[in-house]
Write an enzyme that holds these catalytic residues in place. Structure first.
Site, PDB file in Angstrom:
ATOM      1  CB  CYS A 116      15.926   2.246   5.212  1.00  0.00           C
ATOM      2  SG  CYS A 116      14.231   2.726   4.870  1.00  0.00           S
ATOM      3  CG  HIS A 249      16.124  -1.886   5.807  1.00  0.00           C
ATOM      4  ND1 HIS A 249      15.291  -1.429   6.802  1.00  0.00           N
ATOM      5  CD2 HIS A 249      15.615  -1.425   4.642  1.00  0.00           C
ATOM      6  CE1 HIS A 249      14.322  -0.728   6.254  1.00  0.00           C
ATOM      7  NE2 HIS A 249      14.493  -0.713   4.947  1.00  0.00           N
ATOM      8  CG  ASN A 279      10.882  -0.265   5.254  1.00  0.00           C
ATOM      9  OD1 ASN A 279      11.542   0.140   6.208  1.00  0.00           O
ATOM     10  ND2 ASN A 279      11.228  -0.041   4.004  1.00  0.00           N
TER      11      ASN A 279
HETATM   12  O1  UT7 Z   1      13.872   0.763   2.533  1.00  0.00           O
HETATM   13  C1  UT7 Z   1      13.764   0.732   1.138  1.00  0.00           C
HETATM   14  C2  UT7 Z   1      12.317   0.944   0.875  1.00  0.00           C
HETATM   15  N1  UT7 Z   1      11.715   0.442  -0.307  1.00  0.00           N
HETATM   16  C3  UT7 Z   1      11.819  -0.792  -0.801  1.00  0.00           C
HETATM   17  O2  UT7 Z   1      12.552  -1.654  -0.406  1.00  0.00           O
HETATM   18  C4  UT7 Z   1      10.914  -1.088  -1.938  1.00  0.00           C
HETATM   19  C5  UT7 Z   1      11.544  -1.878  -3.033  1.00  0.00           C
HETATM   20  N2  UT7 Z   1      10.542  -2.215  -4.054  1.00  0.00           N
HETATM   21  C6  UT7 Z   1       9.607  -3.148  -3.813  1.00  0.00           C
HETATM   22  O3  UT7 Z   1       9.586  -3.767  -2.766  1.00  0.00           O
HETATM   23  C7  UT7 Z   1       8.625  -3.447  -4.916  1.00  0.00           C
HETATM   24  O4  UT7 Z   1       8.998  -2.725  -6.068  1.00  0.00           O
HETATM   25  C8  UT7 Z   1       7.163  -3.096  -4.510  1.00  0.00           C
HETATM   26  C9  UT7 Z   1       6.685  -4.065  -3.453  1.00  0.00           C
HETATM   27  C10 UT7 Z   1       7.077  -1.675  -4.004  1.00  0.00           C
HETATM   28  C11 UT7 Z   1       6.250  -3.235  -5.719  1.00  0.00           C
HETATM   29  O5  UT7 Z   1       6.338  -4.551  -6.252  1.00  0.00           O
HETATM   30  P1  UT7 Z   1       6.513  -4.745  -7.821  1.00  0.00           P
HETATM   31  O6  UT7 Z   1       6.543  -6.215  -8.028  1.00  0.00           O
HETATM   32  O7  UT7 Z   1       7.719  -3.959  -8.242  1.00  0.00           O
HETATM   33  O8  UT7 Z   1       5.176  -4.163  -8.374  1.00  0.00           O
HETATM   34  P2  UT7 Z   1       4.952  -3.007  -9.468  1.00  0.00           P
HETATM   35  O9  UT7 Z   1       5.328  -1.671  -8.928  1.00  0.00           O
HETATM   36  O10 UT7 Z   1       5.579  -3.446 -10.756  1.00  0.00           O
HETATM   37  O11 UT7 Z   1       3.385  -3.056  -9.630  1.00  0.00           O
HETATM   38  C12 UT7 Z   1       2.724  -4.201 -10.169  1.00  0.00           C
HETATM   39  C13 UT7 Z   1       1.239  -3.990 -10.126  1.00  0.00           C
HETATM   40  C14 UT7 Z   1       0.806  -2.657 -10.688  1.00  0.00           C
HETATM   41  O12 UT7 Z   1      -0.387  -2.870 -11.390  1.00  0.00           O
HETATM   42  P3  UT7 Z   1      -0.424  -2.975 -13.001  1.00  0.00           P
HETATM   43  O13 UT7 Z   1       0.148  -1.682 -13.489  1.00  0.00           O
HETATM   44  O14 UT7 Z   1       0.440  -4.152 -13.329  1.00  0.00           O
HETATM   45  O15 UT7 Z   1      -1.877  -3.180 -13.294  1.00  0.00           O
HETATM   46  C15 UT7 Z   1       0.511  -1.822  -9.486  1.00  0.00           C
HETATM   47  O16 UT7 Z   1      -0.455  -0.819  -9.737  1.00  0.00           O
HETATM   48  O17 UT7 Z   1       0.777  -3.986  -8.771  1.00  0.00           O
HETATM   49  C16 UT7 Z   1      -0.028  -2.841  -8.538  1.00  0.00           C
HETATM   50  N3  UT7 Z   1       0.095  -2.450  -7.143  1.00  0.00           N
HETATM   51  C17 UT7 Z   1      -0.713  -2.902  -6.174  1.00  0.00           C
HETATM   52  N4  UT7 Z   1      -1.764  -3.731  -6.205  1.00  0.00           N
HETATM   53  C18 UT7 Z   1      -2.383  -4.002  -5.037  1.00  0.00           C
HETATM   54  C19 UT7 Z   1       1.027  -1.632  -6.596  1.00  0.00           C
HETATM   55  N5  UT7 Z   1       0.833  -1.552  -5.260  1.00  0.00           N
HETATM   56  C20 UT7 Z   1      -0.250  -2.334  -4.969  1.00  0.00           C
HETATM   57  C21 UT7 Z   1      -0.930  -2.656  -3.797  1.00  0.00           C
HETATM   58  N6  UT7 Z   1      -1.980  -3.492  -3.883  1.00  0.00           N
HETATM   59  N7  UT7 Z   1      -0.545  -2.157  -2.596  1.00  0.00           N
END
Ligand code: UT7
Length: 322
Positions: A116, A249, A279
């Site tokens: 990225c 980005h 992204n």
């Molecule tokens: O170019 C660089 C590329 N990457 C990034 O910039 C990503 C950086 N990270 C992020 O943007 C965030 O960490 C995410 C958007 C990927 C995830 O958000 P989060 O607030 O960190 O969520 P999490 O991983 O802590 O997950 C929270 C909950 C989980 O459920 P439980 O365990 O609390 O029941 C996940 O299973 O959200 C769930 N979850 C989803 N639910 C619905 C994870 N993905 C999804 C989804 N839809 N797509």
């Protein structure tokens, strides 16, 4: 002596129709529009058709930029393509783009792989070529078909990414243009965001999909984007308050909020296209730049800060006088 690079033109290309969050739900992904919007700001993304390659996207963006400026392929003396999803292992996507834009003058053409952060790396390299007098008219493209790397059974990654390309034309000028660039990498974090597979014996061995430790990436991204912006501003001896437009980005609107707050850049000065594009990896900054330009946001003389973070980790920033 014209030893600075200035942006002569910019254009973007997005394949196909927008795929909304609800479209992903309709395809059977266990997610919701509400979750994706509130956690990331993404509303839609574009996916290339199965026969469409990264070079198809890159060529469409490059041709649009060339047409805007009125250059032909043979006006170019450098072609750099930032991509993580090349058409093939080799030759480079840049040489494919070179052939397809009709550049037959022997100009150097090569790919840059910094995920990225790829576009910022490519721009910084092209800027160095111009500063050294090695190039006068450069094409710098960020292009990715990241959808090819997505595991659509992994909802934690597949909702985040889209496909696209953006192209910037640089020309040598008396004044910057590109005022300063800063690049960084730290391979100790490579497992946090990667496609672990490798090719051998005519097959992909191991896992061919994006794997990401979301929260590790999130935390690192915020502090790296703040630090590198401060560095590039310090190099140019300018305060964050002098920034007219921050074009980061586009990974997650919450990352942009946190960084803008810490930098002291007001939210109205942040160009945000993550809602529209998702992204798009190396394409995200040039696509956002093209979007800002098409909306008439950028005025001559504006100070534009670009910054990115990606797999590796890699991160970097560039400061432009528009
Ligand atoms: O170019 C660089 C590329 N990457 C990034 O910039 C990503 C950086 N990270 C992020 O943007 C965030 O960490 C995410 C958007 C990927 C995830 O958000 P989060 O607030 O960190 O969520 P999490 O991983 O802590 O997950 C929270 C909950 C989980 O459920 P439980 O365990 O609390 O029941 C996940 O299973 O959200 C769930 N979850 C989803 N639910 C619905 C994870 N993905 C999804 C989804 N839809 N797509």
């Amino acid at each position: 002596m014209k030893r600075f690079a200035r942006v002569a033109g910019v254009a973007g290309y997005l394949p196909g129709r927008p795929v909304t969050n609800d479209d992903l739900v309709a395809r059977g992904i266990n997610t919701s529009d509400e979750w994706i919007r509130t956690r990331t700001g993404i509303r839609q993304r574009h996916f290339a058709a199965s026969e469409e390659t990264t070079s198809d996207l890159a060529v469409a963006a490059a041709q649009a930029a060339l047409a805007e400026v009125g250059w032909t392929g043979n006006d170019l003396d450098l072609i750099v393509v930032a991509t993580t999803t090349p058409d093939m292992i080799f030759p480079s996507t840049a040489t494919i783009v070179q052939e397809r834009v009709g550049c037959t003058n022997g100009a150097p053409a090569f790919d840059v792989q910094a995920v990225c952060t790829g576009f910022v790396y490519a721009l910084a390299l092209a800027d160095q070529f111009v500063r050294l007098g090695e190039a006068q008219r450069a094409l710098v493209v960020g292009a990715d078909t990241f959808s090819r790397l997505l595991d659509f059974s992994d909802r934690t990654t597949c909702v985040l990414f889209g496909d696209g390309a953006g192209a910037v034309l640089l020309e040598a000028a008396d004044q910057p243009g590109v005022m300063a660039t800063r690049l960084h990498a730290d391979g100790r974090y490579r497992a946090a965001l990667c496609v672990p597979g490798q090719t051998a014996a005519g097959q992909v061995l191991g896992d061919p999909f994006v794997r990401m430790q979301g929260q590790t990436v999130f935390k690192f991204a915020v502090q790296a984007l703040v630090a590198v912006a401060e560095e590039v501003l310090a190099t140019a001896q300018l305060p964050a308050t002098a920034v007219d437009w921050w074009i980061p980005h586009q990974a997650n609107a919450r990352i942009l909020d946190a960084v803008a707050r810490r930098l002291g850049v007001t939210r109205e000065r942040v160009v945000e296209t993550v809602a529209l594009h998702g992204n798009t990896s190396a394409a995200s900054i040039p696509l956002a730049l093209a979007w800002a330009n098409s909306q008439g946001l950028l005025s001559r003389g504006d100070l534009v800060l670009l910054s990115a973070v990606g797999g590796g980790f890699t991160w970097g920033a560039a400061l432009l006088r528009w």
